[in-house]
Design a protein around this motif. Structure first.
Motif, PDB file in Angstrom:
ATOM      1  N   GLU A   1      65.506  -4.062 -34.684  1.00 50.05           N
ATOM      2  CA  GLU A   1      64.195  -4.069 -35.355  1.00 50.05           C
ATOM      3  C   GLU A   1      63.086  -3.790 -34.341  1.00 50.05           C
ATOM      4  N   GLN A   2      63.196  -4.377 -33.157  1.00 54.49           N
ATOM      5  CA  GLN A   2      62.188  -4.166 -32.127  1.00 54.49           C
ATOM      6  C   GLN A   2      62.166  -2.713 -31.657  1.00 54.49           C
ATOM      7  N   ARG A   3      63.333  -2.115 -31.468  1.00 57.20           N
ATOM      8  CA  ARG A   3      63.392  -0.696 -31.074  1.00 57.20           C
ATOM      9  C   ARG A   3      62.802   0.195 -32.170  1.00 57.20           C
ATOM     10  N   THR A   4      63.076  -0.163 -33.418  1.00 60.13           N
ATOM     11  CA  THR A   4      62.580   0.628 -34.539  1.00 60.13           C
ATOM     12  C   THR A   4      61.064   0.570 -34.623  1.00 60.13           C
ATOM     13  N   VAL A   5      60.500  -0.622 -34.522  1.00 62.09           N
ATOM     14  CA  VAL A   5      59.036  -0.738 -34.614  1.00 62.09           C
ATOM     15  C   VAL A   5      58.371  -0.060 -33.423  1.00 62.09           C
ATOM     16  N   ARG A   6      58.990  -0.131 -32.255  1.00 64.58           N
ATOM     17  CA  ARG A   6      58.454   0.553 -31.072  1.00 64.58           C
ATOM     18  C   ARG A   6      58.439   2.069 -31.307  1.00 64.58           C
ATOM     19  N   ALA A   7      59.537   2.610 -31.826  1.00 64.77           N
ATOM     20  CA  ALA A   7      59.614   4.049 -32.084  1.00 64.77           C
ATOM     21  C   ALA A   7      58.573   4.471 -33.118  1.00 64.77           C
ATOM     22  N   MET A   8      58.392   3.668 -34.159  1.00 63.00           N
ATOM     23  CA  MET A   8      57.420   4.005 -35.196  1.00 63.00           C
ATOM     24  C   MET A   8      55.991   4.002 -34.643  1.00 63.00           C
ATOM     25  N   ILE A   9      55.672   3.017 -33.838  1.00 56.27           N
ATOM     26  CA  ILE A   9      54.325   2.944 -33.269  1.00 56.27           C
ATOM     27  C   ILE A   9      54.098   4.101 -32.296  1.00 56.27           C
ATOM     28  N   GLU A  10      55.124   4.492 -31.539  1.00 55.68           N
ATOM     29  CA  GLU A  10      54.987   5.636 -30.638  1.00 55.68           C
ATOM     30  C   GLU A  10      54.724   6.925 -31.419  1.00 55.68           C
ATOM     31  N   ILE A  11      55.429   7.108 -32.530  1.00 52.79           N
ATOM     32  CA  ILE A  11      55.217   8.296 -33.370  1.00 52.79           C
ATOM     33  C   ILE A  11      53.804   8.286 -33.941  1.00 52.79           C
ATOM     34  N   TYR A  12      53.371   7.139 -34.414  1.00 50.70           N
ATOM     35  CA  TYR A  12      52.023   7.007 -34.987  1.00 50.70           C
ATOM     36  C   TYR A  12      50.952   7.303 -33.937  1.00 50.70           C
ATOM     37  N   CYS A  13      51.098   6.719 -32.758  1.00 50.65           N
ATOM     38  CA  CYS A  13      50.098   6.886 -31.698  1.00 50.65           C
ATOM     39  C   CYS A  13      50.041   8.344 -31.247  1.00 50.65           C
ATOM     40  N   ARG A  14      51.195   8.969 -31.140  1.00 49.82           N
ATOM     41  CA  ARG A  14      51.227  10.383 -30.747  1.00 49.82           C
ATOM     42  C   ARG A  14      50.517  11.247 -31.784  1.00 49.82           C
ATOM     43  N   GLY A  15      50.734  10.960 -33.061  1.00 46.78           N
ATOM     44  CA  GLY A  15      50.145  11.754 -34.129  1.00 46.78           C
ATOM     45  C   GLY A  15      48.666  11.491 -34.358  1.00 46.78           C
ATOM     46  N   HIS A  16      48.232  10.251 -34.159  1.00 47.82           N
ATOM     47  CA  HIS A  16      46.842   9.899 -34.440  1.00 47.82           C
ATOM     48  C   HIS A  16      45.940   9.838 -33.211  1.00 47.82           C
ATOM     49  N   HIS A  17      46.519   9.482 -32.073  1.00 49.39           N
ATOM     50  CA  HIS A  17      45.692   9.292 -30.877  1.00 49.39           C
ATOM     51  C   HIS A  17      46.038  10.261 -29.757  1.00 49.39           C
ATOM     52  N   GLY A  18      47.075  11.076 -29.959  1.00 51.66           N
ATOM     53  CA  GLY A  18      47.424  12.105 -28.978  1.00 51.66           C
ATOM     54  C   GLY A  18      48.133  11.610 -27.738  1.00 51.66           C
ATOM     55  N   HIS A  19      48.607  10.372 -27.735  1.00 47.18           N
ATOM     56  CA  HIS A  19      49.281   9.830 -26.555  1.00 47.18           C
ATOM     57  C   HIS A  19      50.760  10.177 -26.604  1.00 47.18           C
ATOM     58  N   ARG A  20      51.278  10.645 -25.493  1.00 48.05           N
ATOM     59  CA  ARG A  20      52.711  10.924 -25.364  1.00 48.05           C
ATOM     60  C   ARG A  20      53.281   9.945 -24.354  1.00 48.05           C
ATOM     61  N   GLY A  21      54.453   9.446 -24.637  1.00 49.88           N
ATOM     62  CA  GLY A  21      55.057   8.466 -23.739  1.00 49.88           C
ATOM     63  C   GLY A  21      54.472   7.098 -23.994  1.00 49.88           C
ATOM     64  N   ALA A  22      53.549   6.678 -23.163  1.00 52.38           N
ATOM     65  CA  ALA A  22      52.909   5.373 -23.334  1.00 52.38           C
ATOM     66  C   ALA A  22      51.932   5.435 -24.505  1.00 52.38           C
ATOM     67  N   VAL A  23      51.780   4.321 -25.187  1.00 55.84           N
ATOM     68  CA  VAL A  23      50.863   4.259 -26.324  1.00 55.84           C
ATOM     69  C   VAL A  23      49.487   3.810 -25.853  1.00 55.84           C
ATOM     70  N   CYS A  24      48.467   4.059 -26.674  1.00 56.15           N
ATOM     71  CA  CYS A  24      47.101   3.649 -26.338  1.00 56.15           C
ATOM     72  C   CYS A  24      46.982   2.122 -26.418  1.00 56.15           C
ATOM     73  N   THR A  25      45.878   1.590 -25.954  1.00 52.39           N
ATOM     74  CA  THR A  25      45.701   0.132 -25.924  1.00 52.39           C
ATOM     75  C   THR A  25      45.685  -0.465 -27.330  1.00 52.39           C
ATOM     76  N   GLU A  26      45.110   0.249 -28.285  1.00 56.62           N
ATOM     77  CA  GLU A  26      45.070  -0.248 -29.671  1.00 56.62           C
ATOM     78  C   GLU A  26      46.486  -0.365 -30.247  1.00 56.62           C
ATOM     79  N   CYS A  27      47.287   0.655 -30.023  1.00 57.79           N
ATOM     80  CA  CYS A  27      48.665   0.641 -30.516  1.00 57.79           C
ATOM     81  C   CYS A  27      49.524  -0.337 -29.720  1.00 57.79           C
ATOM     82  N   GLN A  28      49.239  -0.484 -28.431  1.00 60.51           N
ATOM     83  CA  GLN A  28      49.978  -1.457 -27.617  1.00 60.51           C
ATOM     84  C   GLN A  28      49.722  -2.875 -28.113  1.00 60.51           C
ATOM     85  N   GLU A  29      48.500  -3.150 -28.521  1.00 61.46           N
ATOM     86  CA  GLU A  29      48.162  -4.459 -29.076  1.00 61.46           C
ATOM     87  C   GLU A  29      48.989  -4.731 -30.341  1.00 61.46           C
ATOM     88  N   LEU A  30      49.088  -3.740 -31.207  1.00 68.48           N
ATOM     89  CA  LEU A  30      49.880  -3.878 -32.421  1.00 68.48           C
ATOM     90  C   LEU A  30      51.358  -4.043 -32.081  1.00 68.48           C
TER      91      LEU A  30
END
Length: 109
Positions: A15-44
């Motif tokens: 479940e943790q790997r899945t939520v991490r992957a989903m947040i990475e996809i979201y951050c890449r699509g909405h905030h343009g971050h590749r690899g590491a996520v932005c601070t807002e997405c990291q908080e989530l």
């Protein structure tokens, strides 16, 4: 023993790997971050991982949408719903096996 200090079981770890992957996809699509996520997405992500680590159902947890106890704050719940709505369909292309397992677990009673 404190649940947060114990290593998660296989179900929670997946479940943790899945939520991490989903947040990475979201951050890449909405905030343009590749690899590491932005601070807002990291908080989530940190919040979601904490909630999973503290789940009172442990390895027998139902899908969060079907859980009788909603442990997310309303604002965080809205944010994770937005992430899942966006990332869910895209998971089939990026992480097909993980996406299918997540979908299957969501239907399990």
């Amino acid at each position: 023993m404190n649940r947060e200090s114990a290593s998660p079981g296989p179900r929670i770890a997946l479940e943790q790997r899945t939520v991490r992957a989903m947040i990475e996809i979201y951050c890449r699509g909405h905030h343009g971050h590749r690899g590491a996520v932005c601070t807002e997405c990291q908080e989530l992500l940190d919040y979601a991982l904490r909630r999973l680590g503290c789940c009172r159902f442990g390895e027998e947890k139902p899908a969060c949408a079907q859980c009788p106890i909603h442990c997310y704050k309303p604002t965080m719940r809205d944010r994770i719903k937005a992430v899942m709505r966006y990332a869910g369909p895209r998971m089939l292309w990026r992480h097909p096996i993980m996406a299918l397992l997540h979908r299957f677990r969501g239907r399990r009673k």
